[in-house]
Design an enzyme around this catalytic site. Sequence first.
Site, short mmCIF file in Angstrom:
data_model
loop_
_atom_site.label_atom_id
_atom_site.label_comp_id
_atom_site.label_asym_id
_atom_site.label_seq_id
_atom_site.Cartn_x
_atom_site.Cartn_y
_atom_site.Cartn_z
N LEU A 23 3.14 4.29 -5.06
CA LEU A 23 1.69 4.15 -5.14
C LEU A 23 1.18 4.75 -6.43
O LEU A 23 1.57 5.86 -6.81
CB LEU A 23 1.04 4.87 -3.96
CG LEU A 23 -0.46 5.16 -4.04
CD1 LEU A 23 -1.26 3.87 -4.05
CD2 LEU A 23 -0.89 6.06 -2.90
N SER A 24 0.29 4.06 -7.12
CA SER A 24 -0.41 4.57 -8.30
C SER A 24 0.59 4.98 -9.38
O SER A 24 1.34 4.14 -9.87
CB SER A 24 -1.33 5.71 -7.89
OG SER A 24 -2.22 6.06 -8.92
#
Length: 373
Positions: A140-141
């Site tokens: 994520l991210s």
Amino acid sequence: MFRRAVLLAIVLALMGFSPPAQAASLQEVTGFGSNPGNLRMFRYAPDGLPAGRPVVVALHGCTQNATGYASGTGWMKLADQWRVAVVFPQQSSANNANSCFNWFEPADTRRGSGEALSVKQMVDRTKADLGSSSAYVTGLSAGGAMSAVMLAAYPDVFAGGGIVAGLPYGCATTTVTAFSCMNPGTDLTPAQWGDKVRAAADHTGAHPLVSIWHGTADTTVAPRNATELVEQWTNVAGTDQTPDVTDTVAGQRHRVYGGKVEYYEISGMGHGQPVDPGTGTTQCGAAGAYLLDVNICAAYYMGRFWGIADDSSGPGTPTYSDTAVGTATDHYVAGRVDVTEYNALGARYGYTAPITLYLCGANWTDKPDCAPI
């Protein structure tokens, strides 16, 4: 008292009783290699995991850690469900003040160097310990951006990847350019993006399957990055940027490109990982900071796209994720089947009759139980 306890233990053993086995839990693994990126390794392996099962690497986002990401994303539930191992690398605040993986630092993103090598060594250790035969990476991210790094630097190690609210490989090489890549984003041609990946490793084999996820209301990492990711990885895969499949999954827009790249555009979602709390086969995760309950489990559908999902225990649950109707020629032109499969379909159904194909992992078949053509 001690003698009684010992005697009781002996009696129970002779009678065939043994204490209950300890349930699987998230464990830290040390000594997994030279670890040039100074990362920590956590791993979840279901009890009785047979050799040869895949390993998934799941990379947390900024301000997160391995433990929270492991429980929040649902990967441990899916590990039990599918019988796979999951490795959760953890960043150190000594490396990055916000505990972000350094996806933009050249020393950490090159093959054989820094954080990227540390993550690869975690995979090597798991293969040695558990006999894992294939590996996948997602995050994520900043973890999503680092997943793109791993796919580019080690295409010989990872068969597939999932990039959630992430960025294209090679978008930034400094902190300043990292922020501009995040928002508003960087516009390059598909070939320019693809060249960055091709320059990362001398690789002539098949490239990984790539699943891309992004919220339309993400103001931290602009949704434009998802478009650039699609361009990058379709170019690497040798397909164009026109989807062969456009449909909705759990109410969200979904596109597939050449069976090699997929993109989930999550309507109205901000910056975070899609989760769908619950006990159902397709559900996973728990809502929290950057773990957003939008009624679709990203981890589940990634695994389906990669072909590692084993949902045979789910009553009445189909093992395919999409269908397409057309003649044998239509399917061949769309890239769903190769020449051999095209001829097999033609011989079986005729070349002008409509045929329903089922998408199982990255491959299409005429059988809903996902047996090959």
